[in-house]
Design a protein around this motif. Structure first.
Motif, short mmCIF file in Angstrom:
data_model
loop_
_atom_site.label_atom_id
_atom_site.label_comp_id
_atom_site.label_asym_id
_atom_site.label_seq_id
_atom_site.Cartn_x
_atom_site.Cartn_y
_atom_site.Cartn_z
N LEU A 84 -4.10 0.64 -2.31
CA LEU A 84 -3.64 -0.38 -2.34
C LEU A 84 -3.02 -0.47 -3.90
CD1 LEU A 84 -3.35 -3.68 -2.24
CD2 LEU A 84 -5.56 -3.90 -3.77
N GLN A 93 -3.76 11.05 3.92
CA GLN A 93 -4.48 10.35 3.05
C GLN A 93 -4.93 8.84 3.64
OE1 GLN A 93 -3.96 10.95 -1.09
NE2 GLN A 93 -3.30 12.94 -0.96
N ALA A 94 -5.91 8.36 3.24
CA ALA A 94 -5.78 7.01 3.51
C ALA A 94 -5.17 5.95 2.48
CB ALA A 94 -7.26 6.55 3.16
N PRO A 95 -4.69 4.94 2.97
CA PRO A 95 -3.93 4.09 2.25
C PRO A 95 -4.52 3.68 0.90
CG PRO A 95 -3.95 3.30 4.48
CD PRO A 95 -4.88 4.38 4.33
N GLN A 130 0.71 5.36 1.04
CA GLN A 130 0.10 6.39 1.75
C GLN A 130 0.61 8.04 1.76
OE1 GLN A 130 -0.18 6.01 6.01
NE2 GLN A 130 -2.54 6.76 6.10
N TYR A 186 3.80 0.40 2.80
CA TYR A 186 3.44 -0.55 3.80
C TYR A 186 3.39 -2.01 3.20
CZ TYR A 186 2.55 3.00 7.14
OH TYR A 186 2.64 4.34 8.03
N TYR A 200 0.98 -1.22 0.05
CA TYR A 200 -0.09 0.08 0.08
C TYR A 200 1.07 1.29 -0.01
CZ TYR A 200 -3.50 -3.18 1.45
OH TYR A 200 -4.59 -4.42 1.72
#
Lengths: 108, 121
Positions: free
Chosen positions: A47, A43-45, A39, A88, A37
């Protein structure tokens, strides 16, 4: 529980450079269950890669994933300005669905 | 469009409770496995909980087991996280996330924007 260790913690690079991020697992598992992921701050992660090497919808071709067993790698062939972010890895084969601690790719 | 929207965050005193909600739209919620993931300030991602598509099974991280309860209402396309006996260690942005469709466990292909929970006296 599978523990994922990412290295390095931070990379300082310039646009256009090639980057390789590492994710090492505490025990072997099927590459089917490894994701990456991205990020950005605040912000949101998002995919990027699933099943270790499959690009998610919308992931640019400069991103590639590889690996098996306990060692997995995310490679960015040529860094673009929008690629500076935290990355991540995640194991999702069973619960707990663990994440690595992240690698920050920053502008040099 | 495909969307997850969290709500319910805020500032709460230690030992108190809070319920988060995650409203889904644009995809078949009732056939989707759903998760909560949190991120403490300046820290990495921390998986919290999973609920099966029909609510028949739930999983929790050890750190929240016995205190948090995940649930869903497929008639309303909403998932919840009931958080009890909150402590400072629960301070984080809480994200809901959807597993991709497919055979077996899948990666998280859709994430909400997050809702912030701060536990402080």
């Amino acid at each position: 529980e599978i523990v994922l260790t990412q290295s390095p913690g931070t990379l300082s690079l310039s646009p256009g450079e090639r980057v390789t991020l590492s994710c090492r697992a505490s025990q072997s598992f099927s590459s089917t269950y490894l994701a990456w992921y991205q990020q950005h701050p605040g912000q949101a992660p998002r995919l990027l890669i699933y099943s270790a090497s499959s690009r998610a919808t919308g992931t640019p071709a400069r991103f590639s994933g590889s690996g098996s067993g306990t060692d997995f790698t995310l490679t960015i062939s040529r860094l673009e300005p929008e690629d500076f972010a935290v990355y991540y890895c995640q194991y999702y084969g069973s619960s707990p669905r663990t994440f690595g601690q992240g690698t920050k790719v920053e502008i040099k | 469009q495909v969307q997850l929207v969290e709500s319910g965050g805020g500032v709460v005193q230690p030992g108190r409770s809070l319920r988060l909600a995650c409203a889904a739209s644009g995809f078949p919620f009732s056939s989707s496995y759903m998760h909560w993931v949190r991120q403490a300030p300046g820290q990495g991602l921390d998986w919290v909980s999973l609920i099966w598509y029909d609510g028949s099974n739930t999983h929790y991280a050890e750190s929240v087991k016995g205190r948090f309860t995940i649930s869903r209402d497929n008639s309303k396309d909403i998932m919840y996280l009931q958080m009890n006996n909150l402590g400072a260690e629960d301070t984080a942005v809480y994200y809901c996330a959807k597993e991709a469709q497919g055979e077996g466990p899948m990666a998280f292909d859709i994430w909400g924007q997050g809702t912030r929970v701060t536990v402080s006296s």
